[in-house]
Design a protein around this motif. Structure first.
Motif, mmCIF file in Angstrom:
data_model
loop_
_atom_site.group_PDB
_atom_site.id
_atom_site.type_symbol
_atom_site.label_atom_id
_atom_site.label_comp_id
_atom_site.label_asym_id
_atom_site.label_seq_id
_atom_site.Cartn_x
_atom_site.Cartn_y
_atom_site.Cartn_z
ATOM 1 N N TYR A 95 0.825 -1.297 0.024
ATOM 2 C CA TYR A 95 -0.036 0.044 -0.111
ATOM 3 C C TYR A 95 0.969 1.479 0.125
ATOM 4 C CZ TYR A 95 -3.417 -3.098 1.566
ATOM 5 O OH TYR A 95 -4.424 -4.529 1.719
ATOM 6 N N THR A 96 0.212 2.346 -0.534
ATOM 7 C CA THR A 96 0.872 3.586 -0.509
ATOM 8 C C THR A 96 0.322 4.468 0.690
ATOM 9 O OG1 THR A 96 -0.353 4.235 -2.206
ATOM 10 C CG2 THR A 96 1.987 3.697 -2.751
ATOM 11 N N HIS A 97 -0.709 3.964 0.961
ATOM 12 C CA HIS A 97 -1.757 5.001 2.007
ATOM 13 C C HIS A 97 -1.393 4.303 3.338
ATOM 14 C CE1 HIS A 97 -3.330 7.556 -1.269
ATOM 15 N NE2 HIS A 97 -3.976 6.812 -1.482
ATOM 16 N N ASP A 98 -1.681 5.047 4.320
ATOM 17 C CA ASP A 98 -1.550 4.753 5.629
ATOM 18 C C ASP A 98 -3.055 4.101 6.203
ATOM 19 O OD1 ASP A 98 -2.316 6.964 6.186
ATOM 20 O OD2 ASP A 98 -1.945 7.286 8.101
ATOM 21 N N SER A 99 -4.049 4.822 5.619
ATOM 22 C CA SER A 99 -5.394 4.587 5.842
ATOM 23 C C SER A 99 -6.167 4.812 4.383
ATOM 24 C CB SER A 99 -5.976 5.346 7.005
ATOM 25 O OG SER A 99 -5.905 6.716 6.394
ATOM 26 N N THR B 122 2.259 5.929 3.891
ATOM 27 C CA THR B 122 2.175 4.635 4.852
ATOM 28 C C THR B 122 3.545 5.015 5.875
ATOM 29 O OG1 THR B 122 2.525 2.365 4.933
ATOM 30 C CG2 THR B 122 3.814 3.398 3.077
ATOM 31 N N ARG B 123 3.137 4.449 7.105
ATOM 32 C CA ARG B 123 4.269 4.461 8.069
ATOM 33 C C ARG B 123 4.915 3.050 8.285
ATOM 34 N NH1 ARG B 123 -0.291 7.503 11.310
ATOM 35 N NH2 ARG B 123 -0.120 9.569 10.380
ATOM 36 N N ASN B 124 4.366 2.186 7.547
ATOM 37 C CA ASN B 124 5.145 0.578 7.916
ATOM 38 C C ASN B 124 5.417 0.101 6.562
ATOM 39 O OD1 ASN B 124 2.701 -0.064 6.701
ATOM 40 N ND2 ASN B 124 1.757 -0.726 8.331
ATOM 41 N N MET B 125 5.982 0.712 5.689
ATOM 42 C CA MET B 125 6.478 0.406 4.154
ATOM 43 C C MET B 125 5.300 -0.394 3.578
ATOM 44 S SD MET B 125 10.408 -0.820 4.593
ATOM 45 C CE MET B 125 10.499 -1.231 2.969
ATOM 46 N N GLY B 126 3.932 0.095 3.838
ATOM 47 C CA GLY B 126 3.023 -0.364 2.829
ATOM 48 C C GLY B 126 2.518 -1.730 3.095
#
Length: 138
Positions: A17-21, A103-107
């Motif tokens: 993912y590229t988004h965090d949410s 993202t904050r966790n590499m997607g």
């Protein structure tokens, strides 16, 4: 396809993912839950969805457009309903990627906004589908 784009077939689990949410509804207002139901009960086919756009960055594949669709496709893959999906491979564009990438966790995972019970609802839909088949077989 133009501008260096190509079509690739990939497992949804290969894409980050590229988004965090993501919001629980698509932009047109359709709940993700409803789209999942239609896919599971084969009212619509995966290839009727707009193709997900992906790009490669630092050795990983990321979704450029289609985080919500990717979420549903990953769920379908875990359930054994999807193996590979046709996607658009876009050349890496740092401006687009940096704008999209929250993202904050590499997607690796994504948070759902607007419906904290979405995952549970998707599991319920899958159970309904399985039960509908067991009624036919019995």
């Amino acid at each position: 396809m133009g501008n260096g784009e190509s079509t690739v077939y990939m497992r949804p689990s290969q894409i980050r993912y590229t988004h965090d949410s993501i919001q629980a509804n698509f932009r047109n207002g359709t709940p993700m839950e409803e789209t999942f139901r239609q896919l599971v009960f084969q009212k619509i086919q995966v290839d009727s969805l707009p193709m997900i756009e992906v790009t490669q960055h630092n050795g990983y594949w990321y979704v450029v457009r289609g985080n919500r669709r990717l979420f549903l496709l990953k769920k379908l893959e875990r359930l054994g309903r999807v193996t590979t999906v046709q996607m658009v491979n876009k050349p890496f564009d740092s401006d687009v990627f940096n704008r999209q990438n929250t993202t904050r966790n590499m997607g690796l995972s994504i948070r759902i906004r607007g419906d904290p019970d979405l995952e549970q609802k998707l599991n319920q839909i899958w159970n309904e589908y399985q039960n509908s088949w067991s009624c036919i077989v019995s």
